[in-house]
Write an enzyme that holds these catalytic residues in place. Structure first.
Site, PDB file in Angstrom:
ATOM      1  N   GLY A   8       0.815  -1.189  -0.104  1.00 38.96           N
ATOM      2  CA  GLY A   8       0.044   0.118  -0.049  1.00 38.96           C
ATOM      3  C   GLY A   8       0.705   1.266   0.072  1.00 38.96           C
ATOM      4  N   ASP A 110      -5.425  -2.468  -4.949  1.00 35.18           N
ATOM      5  CA  ASP A 110      -5.997  -2.857  -3.619  1.00 35.18           C
ATOM      6  C   ASP A 110      -7.672  -3.002  -3.648  1.00 35.18           C
ATOM      7  OD1 ASP A 110      -5.869  -0.055  -4.313  1.00 35.18           O
ATOM      8  OD2 ASP A 110      -5.600   0.667  -2.127  1.00 35.18           O
TER       9      ASP A 110
END
Length: 259
Positions: A8, A110
């Site tokens: 991330g 994601d």
């Protein structure tokens, strides 16, 4: 066993999974300059603490929204595990769902992984709210098609911008205000109220608008680090799943194994 890696903007999460069950997980700050050797020293020691044999890992899957970090994760997989990693979304299977938007390729990995997991676990129309560096809202119809979404600044990002731009404002923790009043009597309380209840209002308002546009009942799934905190203060979520992204990676790994 599967090693799932979710890169991330803020953290990289490593998780060892047996099927879809997460046996152990660890996180480290995202830094594209971190080498494969540095990852290995950190990760292999943590695996040993959890009594997980490095040789038991027979599959690795990686999801990333930080392209510059991918090379060193790839080297880690090949050099220290002897495995060519699966890159989520690449290959003939892709994501396994349709994206009814102007630029399907721009959908973040994601968010795509979350869609895979949410549609696998829940029937009907869905709204996924992911509390990350940004807070994202994604709409999936009953057939599993991605219909679009919203990107808003994450609460930590919003607070950081506020503190950085105003010299006299102090740093505060993100938590429910102590007082039930929305009329703060000091600077810290006023900031806490504005950040916390302001964000609750943002979530509720945007989800309400999405539901109105969808025009059918839609289940709301929350994920991300702060999902549990906000779930305690709003009735808008139908389910909270902090492991949605890792579950999605495990599902994609299953599909890849099955061919």
């Amino acid at each position: 066993m599967l090693l799932a890696v979710d890169v991330g903007n803020t953290n990289v999460v490593f998780a060892v999974c047996e099927g879809r069950e997460i046996r152990a997980r660890w996180r480290i700050a995202t830094d594209p300059r971190r080498t494969a050797d540095q990852y290995a020293v950190w990760l292999i020691q943590l695996m040993a603490i959890e009594n997980i044999d490095r040789g038991a890992i027979d599959q690795i899957i990686v999801s990333t929204v930080v392209p510059r970090a991918l090379h060193n994760i790839d080297v880690l997989a090949q050099k220290y595990f002897g495995i060519d990693p699966i890159i989520a979304g690449q290959g003939p299977q892709g994501w396994g769902f349709q994206a009814d938007v102007d630029e399907p390729r721009s959908l973040g990995a994601d968010r795509a992984v979350n869609i895979v997991a949410a549609h696998d676990a829940h029937a009907g129309d869905l709204i996924i709210v992911d509390f990350g560096t940004a807070t994202t809202f994604d709409a999936i119809d009953y057939a599993g098609t991605y219909k679009g979404g919203i990107i808003a600044p994450g609460i930590n990002l919003s607070l950081e911008a506020l503190v950085s731009a105003a010299a006299k404002l102090p740093r505060i923790a993100i938590e429910k205000p102590v007082t039930n009043s929305v009329l703060g009597r000091n600077t810290e309380d006023q900031m806490q109220i504005g950040v916390f209840w302001g964000y609750v209002a943002l979530i509720e308002g945007l989800v309400a608008r999405m539901k109105a546009e969808i025009g059918r009942p839609a289940k709301v799934i929350a994920t991300g680090g702060l999902a549990v905190l906000f779930d305690q203060q709003t009735q808008i979520f139908d389910a909270v799943d902090p492991d949605l992204t890792l579950t999605g990676l495990a599902i994609l790994a299953e599909r890849a194994r099955a061919g």
